[in-house]
Design an enzyme around this catalytic site. Structure first.
Site, short mmCIF file in Angstrom:
data_model
loop_
_atom_site.label_atom_id
_atom_site.label_comp_id
_atom_site.label_asym_id
_atom_site.label_seq_id
_atom_site.Cartn_x
_atom_site.Cartn_y
_atom_site.Cartn_z
N HIS A 44 0.87 -1.25 0.12
CA HIS A 44 -0.08 -0.06 -0.05
C HIS A 44 0.89 1.31 -0.09
CE1 HIS A 44 -2.86 -3.23 1.11
NE2 HIS A 44 -3.78 -2.33 0.80
N ASP A 173 -3.86 -3.84 12.17
CA ASP A 173 -4.36 -3.50 10.98
C ASP A 173 -4.62 -4.19 10.06
OD1 ASP A 173 -4.93 -2.25 8.45
OD2 ASP A 173 -3.13 -1.05 8.27
N TRP A 225 -16.30 -18.52 8.77
CA TRP A 225 -17.67 -17.88 8.88
C TRP A 225 -17.65 -16.57 9.81
CZ3 TRP A 225 -16.16 -22.74 10.16
CH2 TRP A 225 -16.14 -23.03 11.48
N LYS A 226 -16.62 -16.64 10.71
CA LYS A 226 -16.66 -15.35 11.74
C LYS A 226 -16.16 -14.20 10.87
CE LYS A 226 -15.94 -18.28 15.79
NZ LYS A 226 -14.79 -18.48 16.80
N GLY A 304 2.17 -4.09 15.40
CA GLY A 304 2.98 -3.06 15.16
C GLY A 304 4.14 -2.92 15.45
#
Length: 332
Positions: A44, A173, A225-226, A304
């Site tokens: 990104h 994140d 599925w969660k 992090g």
């Protein structure tokens, strides 16, 4: 090859100036892309920059568009992003959420009609370093199936949690897919496979091959599925809180743009237990890192923590980037 941070930021600024960004907005946007790369989020940062500029040139991102407030009550506000650059709109919303939190203890800014924020953790770091808890998320176009479904009708709707920790932060994140599509695309560029299965191929089989996942756009939901259920609720909340477009509506567009996002900040200084919060967090992290490791010599890292190490390494040695990618950027 490795590119110094200052050189990468300057190159990004040069290109944005050529594409109708004002000097201030070009520098701010370039800094976000370069910092994402510096801190190891290449998917990104440097690897996403060319596509960002392409979206600017095609009119999906409007360089000089700024957010406009539509409504607000108490500690919550709704804004229209006017298809401005996603990173700049996200920075604005983060600042506005912190301002609301300073006045009310908590602040929530929801923005419609904005664009990809690139690395959501950027805004978590910004808020946490100023003493705020941060929670934020965005919806996306369809790129993940409901659990048991053949086609994708959910977005991978990235989410961020951040809390202050000393002079740095603890920042989680994550996308609702096992791997973000930016990461999948980066590994494809580097000619690598995913370390674990990250999606389904056209035969409905789990695969760790980036090309097969990008062909189907059926990423594997985190927690199966969660993760699919969480994605659905994040889309609903982003849509209704911002009065914006849903994943279903976004997916009808030629390219993903005009997404809906939510930014929440909490001012820890307003809490009665504020004097003890830092020691409380430190005790939790100390206990967490006391875990025995399966592999000798392995480290237990909080979310992090790796960013700090990568940042220092890349400042010293330069930011790693594929030679062909950098040459293409230089020609823009």
């Amino acid at each position: 090859m490795r590119i110094p941070y200052a050189e990468m930021r300057a190159e990004f600024t040069r290109i944005l100036l050529k594409n109708n960004f004002s000097e201030e907005r070009a520098e701010n946007c370039a800094e976000i892309f370069a910092t994402n790369s510096l801190e190891g989020i290449y998917s990104h940062g440097v690897y996403r920059f060319s596509r960002f500029v392409d979206y600017v040139r095609k009119g999906f991102v409007i360089p000089d568009a700024e957010p406009e407030k539509h409504s607000g009550v108490g500690a919550i506000e709704q804004w229209n992003g006017n298809l401005g650059p996603g990173p700049l709109n996200a920075e604005f919303c983060t600042r506005q959420a912190m301002k609301l939190a300073s006045d009310n203890g908590i602040g929530c800014v929801a923005i419609a009609n904005t664009n990809h924020w690139m690395r959501g953790g950027t805004y978590g770091w910004q808020a946490a370093r100023k003493g705020y808890v941060f929670i934020g998320w965005t919806n996306t176009e369809r790129n993940m199936p409901a659990w048991g479904a053949k086609e994708s009708r959910l977005g991978n709707n990235p989410m961020v949690f951040a809390v202050p920790f000393g002079t740095e932060a603890i920042v989680l994140d994550f996308a609702m897919t096992q791997f973000s599509y930016g990461k999948i695309e980066a590994l494809k560029t580097e000619g690598k496979e995913l370390p674990f299965a990250g999606g389904f191929n056209k035969n409905n089989e789990l695969t760790n091959r980036p090309d097969e996942i990008l062909e189907t756009m059926r990423g594997l939901p985190i927690g199966y599925w969660k993760g699919a259920g969480l994605s659905l609720l994040l889309d609903i909340l982003a849509t209704i809180l911002s009065a914006g477009l849903s994943t279903s509506e976004l997916s009808k567009r030629e390219k993903e743009h005009g997404v809906s996002q939510v930014f929440i900040a909490i001012d820890l200084k307003k809490l009665k237990n504020y004097p003890s919060i830092e020691s409380t967090i430190s005790a939790i992290i100390d206990d967490f890192k006391a875990s025995s490791t399966i592999t000798d010599g392995a480290q237990i890292r909080y979310p992090g923590e790796r960013v700090i190490t990568t940042r220092n390494e890349n400042l010293k040695h330069g930011i790693p980037v594929e030679k062909l990618t950098w040459e293409m950027i230089q020609q823009m």
